[in-house]
Design a protein around this motif. Structure first.
Motif, PDB file in Angstrom:
ATOM      1  N   VAL A  11     -20.305 -17.053  51.039  1.00  0.00           N
ATOM      2  CA  VAL A  11     -18.986 -16.997  50.409  1.00  0.00           C
ATOM      3  C   VAL A  11     -17.947 -17.135  51.512  1.00  0.00           C
ATOM      4  N   ASP A  12     -17.325 -18.315  51.576  1.00  0.00           N
ATOM      5  CA  ASP A  12     -16.302 -18.594  52.592  1.00  0.00           C
ATOM      6  C   ASP A  12     -16.787 -18.273  54.003  1.00  0.00           C
ATOM      7  N   GLY A  13     -18.046 -18.585  54.269  1.00  0.00           N
ATOM      8  CA  GLY A  13     -18.599 -18.400  55.611  1.00  0.00           C
ATOM      9  C   GLY A  13     -19.360 -17.112  55.816  1.00  0.00           C
ATOM     10  N   ALA A  14     -19.264 -16.184  54.866  1.00  0.00           N
ATOM     11  CA  ALA A  14     -20.023 -14.928  54.961  1.00  0.00           C
ATOM     12  C   ALA A  14     -21.392 -15.142  54.320  1.00  0.00           C
ATOM     13  N   VAL A  15     -22.446 -15.104  55.132  1.00  0.00           N
ATOM     14  CA  VAL A  15     -23.798 -15.400  54.664  1.00  0.00           C
ATOM     15  C   VAL A  15     -24.353 -14.223  53.878  1.00  0.00           C
ATOM     16  N   ARG A  16     -24.898 -14.512  52.701  1.00  0.00           N
ATOM     17  CA  ARG A  16     -25.453 -13.446  51.871  1.00  0.00           C
ATOM     18  C   ARG A  16     -26.886 -13.107  52.314  1.00  0.00           C
ATOM     19  N   LYS A  17     -27.281 -11.873  52.057  1.00  0.00           N
ATOM     20  CA  LYS A  17     -28.556 -11.339  52.546  1.00  0.00           C
ATOM     21  C   LYS A  17     -29.781 -12.172  52.152  1.00  0.00           C
ATOM     22  N   PRO A  18     -29.895 -12.694  50.914  1.00  0.00           N
ATOM     23  CA  PRO A  18     -31.092 -13.479  50.589  1.00  0.00           C
ATOM     24  C   PRO A  18     -31.320 -14.674  51.518  1.00  0.00           C
ATOM     25  N   THR A  19     -30.248 -15.260  52.050  1.00  0.00           N
ATOM     26  CA  THR A  19     -30.417 -16.375  52.979  1.00  0.00           C
ATOM     27  C   THR A  19     -31.051 -15.907  54.286  1.00  0.00           C
ATOM     28  N   LEU A  20     -30.631 -14.739  54.768  1.00  0.00           N
ATOM     29  CA  LEU A  20     -31.213 -14.199  56.004  1.00  0.00           C
ATOM     30  C   LEU A  20     -32.686 -13.871  55.804  1.00  0.00           C
ATOM     31  N   GLU A  21     -33.035 -13.430  54.596  1.00  0.00           N
ATOM     32  CA  GLU A  21     -34.448 -13.188  54.284  1.00  0.00           C
ATOM     33  C   GLU A  21     -35.229 -14.510  54.302  1.00  0.00           C
ATOM     34  N   LEU A  22     -34.619 -15.572  53.785  1.00  0.00           N
ATOM     35  CA  LEU A  22     -35.286 -16.881  53.799  1.00  0.00           C
ATOM     36  C   LEU A  22     -35.563 -17.338  55.224  1.00  0.00           C
TER      37      LEU A  22
END
Length: 320
Positions: A11-22
């Motif tokens: 969201v506007d450059g703030a990476v959400r946690k599920p992406t970091l898990e991926l």
């Protein structure tokens, strides 16, 4: 080592946690290459590099915000052409699964949805899935084309693993279908201060046994004491006691938290299908024969109106 594309949910450059898990899962099967699209895409690079992305492909265009899904599919298809990855990983949200399905169709590949784990093999990545309303666990592998895999939130721990994170511009040519469905308005979701249901590490749910909307504050108080999200069974939602957006189950949202607490929920298979992959399950129900007790790690046979307030008080006391 082969490269693995990871679609970045931000969201506007703030990476959400599920992406970091991926990114954690991607490192098991190759070298993660992140694909960040839309406003703020370039601002995702630092977080993505910190969690293992060797490369970050970015593309900013108004189409990603102004139109639904297809521009993102166009961009991922361009990334697949540019990288020739071993797999494409996408968060298993409603939008993510639509993107993945359209992409798989475009590139003539097989798709696996709602994976809960990934491992490498000589024949390609192998995904663990919970299928048939969570009655079986399967190991699945795509045998045609580049595997496209959506992964449920909370399927892996977020593990920092600093990498180069080289930022490269992705060249994208939008198709004619990209502007077929326009977003005409947006309404910000009212914030409750609680975690997003599908991403929460702890979920506290209420069912028919809550016996009315006026009693759901008991469930909310327990959730707030734990920093948890609030869920509800279909029976509670259909009765109008809690919003449909919080429904957990086969026809609602699928969750896989570290801890799931079911209060006054009988454990019908439709509900179990949405939460059975939770790591630890606790149930409070006054019916000792309720099916939910066949599933749980810990069960409390008792009236939730007695048990839940005591549990909330004990948690707050220990926190204090």
């Amino acid at each position: 080592m082969a490269e693995v594309l990871v679609y970045v949910d931000h969201v506007d450059g703030a990476v959400r946690k599920p992406t970091l898990e991926l990114l954690t899962l991607a490192r098991r099967i190759g070298e993660p290459v992140a694909v960040a699209l839309g406003a703020g895409a370039a601002n995702t690079a630092a977080a993505l590099a910190e969690h293992g992305a060797v490369k970050v492909l970015t593309h900013e265009a108004a189409e990603y915000a102004d139109y639904l899904v297809v521009p993102k599919v166009d961009a991922l298809q361009a990334a697949v052409t540019a990288v020739s990855p071993a797999a494409v990983l996408v968060p298993s949200s409603a939008e993510g699964k639509e993107i993945a399905a359209r992409l798989a169709l475009r590139i003539g590949a097989g798709i696996i949805t709602d994976a809960t784990d990934l491992e490498a093999s000589e024949e390609g990545p192998v995904a663990t899935q919970s299928v048939f309303a969570a009655s079986f666990t399967t190991k699945t592998r795509v045998i045609k084309g580049t595997p496209v895999i959506t992964v449920k939130p909370n399927s892996a721990a977020v593990e920092p693993a600093p990498a180069a994170g080289t930022v490269e511009a992705l060249t994208v040519a939008f198709t004619g279908q990209a502007t077929g469905t326009k977003v005409t308005a947006r309404t910000p979701r009212e914030s409750t201060g609680r975690p997003e249901l599908t991403e929460a590490a702890i979920v506290v749910s209420g069912g028919r046994g809550v016996n009315g909307a006026e009693n759901f504050p008991l469930i909310e108080a327990l959730a707030d004491s734990l920093g948890a999200a609030v869920g509800a069974s279909r029976a509670a939602v259909d009765a109008g006691w809690y919003p449909h957006t919080n429904q957990v189950g086969q026809t609602g949202k699928s969750v896989s938290p570290q801890l799931y607490i079911a209060n006054g929920i009988s454990g019908a298979i439709q509900h179990r299908a949405g939460m059975q992959t939770s790591k630890t399950i606790v149930a409070v129900n006054k019916d000792a024969e309720a099916p939910i007790f066949d599933l749980v790690d810990y069960g409390v046979v008792g009236d939730l109106f007695d048990v839940v307030p005591q549990l909330t008080e004990e948690i707050n006391t220990r926190k204090g």
